[in-house]
Motif scaffolding. Structure first.
Motif, PDB file in Angstrom:
ATOM      1  N   UNK A  89     -12.218  -1.645  -3.561  1.00 49.83           N
ATOM      2  CA  UNK A  89     -11.088  -1.045  -2.843  1.00 49.83           C
ATOM      3  C   UNK A  89     -10.801   0.350  -3.407  1.00 49.83           C
ATOM      4  N   UNK A  90     -10.255   1.202  -2.564  1.00 49.26           N
ATOM      5  CA  UNK A  90      -9.709   2.492  -2.997  1.00 49.26           C
ATOM      6  C   UNK A  90      -8.246   2.260  -3.341  1.00 49.26           C
ATOM      7  N   UNK A  91      -7.896   2.378  -4.621  1.00 50.56           N
ATOM      8  CA  UNK A  91      -6.535   2.029  -5.066  1.00 50.56           C
ATOM      9  C   UNK A  91      -5.661   3.231  -5.368  1.00 50.56           C
ATOM     10  N   UNK A  92      -6.261   4.392  -5.620  1.00 44.79           N
ATOM     11  CA  UNK A  92      -5.426   5.544  -5.944  1.00 44.79           C
ATOM     12  C   UNK A  92      -6.202   6.819  -5.661  1.00 44.79           C
ATOM     13  N   UNK A  93      -5.472   7.857  -5.292  1.00 39.01           N
ATOM     14  CA  UNK A  93      -6.073   9.166  -5.068  1.00 39.01           C
ATOM     15  C   UNK A  93      -5.039  10.229  -5.393  1.00 39.01           C
ATOM     16  N   UNK A  94      -5.479  11.307  -6.051  1.00 34.35           N
ATOM     17  CA  UNK A  94      -4.583  12.404  -6.394  1.00 34.35           C
ATOM     18  C   UNK A  94      -5.320  13.716  -6.231  1.00 34.35           C
ATOM     19  N   UNK A 130       1.215   4.110   0.140  1.00 30.74           N
ATOM     20  CA  UNK A 130       0.309   3.098  -0.399  1.00 30.74           C
ATOM     21  C   UNK A 130      -1.032   3.148   0.305  1.00 30.74           C
ATOM     22  N   UNK A 131      -2.070   2.774  -0.437  1.00 30.55           N
ATOM     23  CA  UNK A 131      -3.416   2.649   0.127  1.00 30.55           C
ATOM     24  C   UNK A 131      -3.793   1.192   0.321  1.00 30.55           C
ATOM     25  N   UNK A 132      -2.803   0.326   0.171  1.00 29.70           N
ATOM     26  CA  UNK A 132      -3.067  -1.101   0.263  1.00 29.70           C
ATOM     27  C   UNK A 132      -3.516  -1.549   1.636  1.00 29.70           C
ATOM     28  N   UNK A 133      -3.246  -0.746   2.674  1.00 30.48           N
ATOM     29  CA  UNK A 133      -3.639  -1.142   4.033  1.00 30.48           C
ATOM     30  C   UNK A 133      -5.091  -0.810   4.350  1.00 30.48           C
ATOM     31  N   UNK A 134      -5.751  -0.065   3.466  1.00 26.25           N
ATOM     32  CA  UNK A 134      -7.161   0.250   3.709  1.00 26.25           C
ATOM     33  C   UNK A 134      -8.012  -0.983   3.433  1.00 26.25           C
ATOM     34  N   UNK A 135      -8.925  -1.255   4.335  1.00 25.09           N
ATOM     35  CA  UNK A 135      -9.777  -2.440   4.199  1.00 25.09           C
ATOM     36  C   UNK A 135     -10.752  -2.255   3.056  1.00 25.09           C
TER      37      UNK A 135
END
Length: 868
Positions: A68-73, A52-57
């Protein structure tokens, strides 16, 4: 296109997600740490992989709004990697946020810059309304060696006070421990056609194929959590093995078109054909999407696949196989097989039961059926049974499958394959991964069934078969199969029970019987007789019927097949149920001496048994006579129709019995007596006799009243040991069933003449609870004088001898012998005479009554007149 062309085409579109990139980066970092720790002889802890990227501020874009950055591929291509990332802008201000004021840049930690672009569908998103969120996805090309953790995703705003007119508001950096692969059993929310969709892998299943191939089926559930319809997104699916080999997946027939209403679900089934050497442990499912007119392929998600399941594909004989249809459980059971061999080939008749064990109605797919031999020969089975078959929850449907095969009929050498549906209107050449709306190209086994032992190899009666048609739902089963004597021929009779398995009153369809003996169909006398009039059946009610035909008594049967068929039209019949035997028909059920048998249902029961059997000796033959007792155990006047009987000897000889039966049915608790008799040779041993009793039939119905039976069914064999008749020494309580007779007093008057007058006072009683046909017995009274001469008196019970107490009877005998008889005794003997042959019941001696003899004058001597 064939599968190879599909795969090449897919790779040409650069559809390879580096799903293990994050794991590899994490592993690389860990290895370096481990190496450092090894050198310094210190112990470190392996960094935990995160998904998950949910911990990125979040990065502030205004005092109240953020991104927010929510997804990366990342997608691996021959000339580099394609990276996509999604930014989610949240506007908490009171005015619209103008997206022209903000954009994104990407730089490596070493300072290399990249120029990401908005994907085609996001380029029209210009503003973010107050209180709303907008997601923007960017795509860019990077080098083959670039890792996600090397990249800084910058948020930039126009600022004309700066030298380059822009100001960096913040950045995001993907941790080295981050993996883009969603763990087993976890869902991932993605954007498809600008709709939020929660994607989850439901399972992976392997089906056996041919030529060292296996079919892999992956189940995926799509949950449209947005508020609009999701209609055919341009998505592709790929199976990636741990070795890095990629196999394009083809949606099955029901998954080629994706249409999901808002807040609704859809289950997809994705198929691939793989060599059996491919190992599927820790494989991944990759999801990609085409964007824009140039059909650029973008990575969307990667999912770690669970362990592949091979259960419920190949099943043993008489075992069920569960198939998933539209998320519901369809239970399939190959419950019986029949084999009919003829000159090097054989017909195979299979019966498969389908049951919807789910909670929703399902349309059964149009599976195809084929029989495969151990040598690889495939025999297709044509059927239309599934063309329009729909099953509600709990519904059961039995279908018939017929095939002609070459061989010896050994069912252990063959198996039934149930194959997934194929769109027969489309060529398999036209079905490619790039055109999912074309016909489905894979046909794989959803079940492989061992053939149950054919009932033709031995005797057997079927269990209940459920038949559903436009008349209703019926449970049908055979209950008995009998071969019975009839004059110079035999009757073959099968009892069938039909149950209304529905919840409302139904009418039976037009049914008919069919018989085959050694592959030859009997065209002659065939009947179907119901035990009750009318064809209406209430919910849960049952009715019984009999299938009858007549065959020559000397005919030997090696195989007998009989069927109950529904007559659809003059030309067409549908087989309901078939019984197949080797011809060794079970013997008629046996009822031992002193035992009874109860037939009928609880509200119409009749208890049957043999009361007694008497042998009446004759000159050249004897008569066997049996009193057969039936007791009405129901609450109303009831009983069986006209009975038919045969006496059978121990060596298989049959003697037709003449039956006498009351026309009136007995009331509750009352009895009815049927008498059976036949003349048999004196050489027959009575103790070995059996009485076969059945219910008479004529004109396709059960016979009652005076009608004559032309056949009979439902036969039982009763032991009929002869009753030993002891001769009573007095004329008291003589059993003349259903009568009892007592001679209270007997007087024979001598009158000095040739006539003797006999007067008798007697009592005759009858059991009024007994219903009985015409009593053909005669009571013979024989007077034997002291000289040995006999004089007979024939009497009929109920007429000559009247029922009652203190009754009188008188008759006389004539003989010159009595003229000079002045006293002495005589013997009175009672005989039961039947059809001219008799047995002695009782005898008693009496003295003559001389009270009526005339008084004799005394004789005096005569003297001469001149005596002196």
């Amino acid at each position: 296109m064939d599968q190879k062309k599909m795969f090449v085409s897919l790779l040409a579109s650069a559809m390879l997600i580096s799903s293990t990139a994050g794991i590899a980066m994490g592993a690389s970092t860990t290895n370096k740490t481990s190496a450092t720790s090894s050198n310094s002889k210190k112990t470190t802890t392996t960094q935990k992989v995160v998904h998950t990227l949910g911990n990125l501020s979040a990065v502030k874009v205004t005092a109240r709004s953020s991104v927010r950055l929510t997804d990366v591929n990342i997608l691996t291509q021959d000339d580099g990697n394609v990276v996509t990332y999604t930014l989610s802008y949240k506007n908490n201000d009171s005015t619209p946020m103008m997206m022209l004021d903000y954009w994104s840049k990407v730089k490596t930690k070493g300072g290399t810059s990249f120029s990401p672009k908005l994907i085609a569908k996001d380029q029209e998103k210009k503003t973010v309304a107050p209180g709303s969120t907008v997601e923007l996805t960017y795509v860019m090309k990077v080098g083959r060696e670039v890792k996600l953790s090397d990249l800084n995703f910058l948020i930039v705003k126009w600022d004309f006070s700066q030298a380059n007119y822009e100001r960096t508001l913040g950045k995001f950096n993907v941790p080295a421990s981050y993996s883009i692969t969603t763990p087993v059993g976890k869902p991932k929310t993605v954007r498809l056609s600008d709709s939020a969709v929660k994607v989850k892998v439901s399972g992976i299943k392997v089906f056996p194929g041919e030529d060292k191939k296996q079919y892999v089926k992956i189940g995926v559930n799509l949950n449209n959590i947005s508020y609009k319809l999701l209609e055919n997104p341009n998505i592709k699916w790929i199976l990636r093995t741990p070795s890095g080999t990629n196999y394009p997946l083809t949606p099955d027939e029901d998954s080629t078109s994706v249409s999901i209403q808002a807040q609704a679900n859809m289950a997809l089934s994705l198929m691939a054909s793989l060599p059996t050497s491919v190992k599927l442990q820790k494989s991944e499912l990759l999801l990609v999407e085409e964007q824009g007119e140039e059909k650029s392929v973008l990575p969307v998600a990667a999912f770690q696949l669970p362990e592949a399941s091979k259960t419920n594909v190949e099943v043993a004989a008489n075992q069920p196989n569960i198939i998933s249809v539209e998320g519901q459980r369809l239970s399939t059971l190959l419950e019986s097989s029949k084999v009919r061999i003829d000159d090097g080939e054989y017909s195979l008749n299979l019966q498969m039961k389908l049951k919807n064990e789910g909670k929703k109605a399902i349309k059964v797919p149009t599976y195809t059926f084929e029989v495969r031999n151990t040598d690889g020969t495939v025999y297709p089975i044509e059927t239309k049974a599934l063309d329009t078959l729909k099953l509600n929850p709990g519904d059961i449907k039995t279908i018939k499958l017929n095939a002609i095969l070459q061989g010896d009929g050994d069912t252990k050498k063959i198996k039934l394959y149930v194959m997934s549906p194929v769109d027969k209107n489309e060529s398999t050449e036209s079905a490619t991964a790039s055109s999912p709306t074309n016909g489905f190209v894979f046909s794989y086994p959803v079940g492989v069934y061992a053939i149950p032992e054919s009932v033709s190899s031995g005797d057997g009666l079927t269990t209940e078969t459920v038949i559903k048609n436009n008349k209703g739902t019926f449970g049908v089963s055979f209950g008995s199969l009998q071969r019975l004597p009839w004059l110079d021929s035999d009757i073959v009779a099968a009892k069938v029970t039909i149950r209304n398995a529905g919840n409302k009153t139904v009418q039976l369809p037009e049914l008919e019987a069919m018989f085959m003996i050694d592959s030859a169909e009997i065209e002659g006398d065939k009947k179907l007789i119901y035990t009750q009039s009318g064809k209406l059946l209430g919910a849960g009610m049952t009715t019984e019927a009999y299938l009858l035909t007549k065959i020559p008594s000397e005919l030997r049967i090696s195989r007998l097949e009989l069927s109950l068929n529904e007559k659809v039209s003059e030309e067409e019949t549908n087989e309901w149920i078939t019984l197949n035997t080797s011809g060794l028909i079970s013997p008629v059920s046996y009822v031992g001496s002193g035992k009874t048998y109860t037939s009928g249902t609880a509200d119409k029961e009749t208890e049957m048994g043999v009361r007694r059997t008497i042998r009446y000796p004759g000159t050249s033959s004897d008569i066997v006579y049996t009193e057969f007792e039936m007791k009405n155990k129901s609450l109303r006047q009831s009983g069986l129709g006209k009975l038919v009987g045969y006496f059978k000897t121990s060596d298989g000889q049959y003697y037709r019995a003449t039956a006498k039966q009351a026309e009136r049915l007995p009331g509750p608790g009352q009895k009815s007596i049927v008498t059976f008799w036949a003349k048999i040779p004196k050489s027959v041993t009575f103790s070995d006799l059996r009485l076969i009793v059945g219910e008479g039939i004529a004109d396709s119905k059960f016979v009652t009243g005076e009608g004559e039976a032309t056949a009979y069914v439902n036969a039982l064999a009763f032991e009929v040991p002869p009753t030993s008749i002891s001769v009573q020494s007095s004329l008291t309580n003589i059993d003349l069933y259903p009568y009892s007779w007592t001679a209270n007093s007997v007087r024979a008057y001598l009158a000095g003449s040739s006539s003797v007058q006999i007067e008798m006072n007697y009592s005759l009683s009858r059991n009024e609870e007994i219903e009985m046909g015409e009593n053909e017995h005669k009571l013979i009274l024989t007077l034997t004088d002291q000289a040995g001469k006999t004089y007979e008196k024939e009497l009929t019970l109920g007429t000559d001898l009247k029922v009652g107490t203190n009754q009188t009877l008188s008759w006389s005998v004539e003989d010159s012998f009595f003229e000079k008889l002045r006293g002495g005794s005589y013997r009175l003997t009672v005989y039961d005479q039947f059809q001219g042959q008799r047995i002695r019941l009782a005898e008693q001696s009496y003295g003559y009554d001389i009270s009526k003899l005339p008084k004799e004058e005394p004789e005096f001597p005569t003297f001469p007149s001149d005596g002196f």
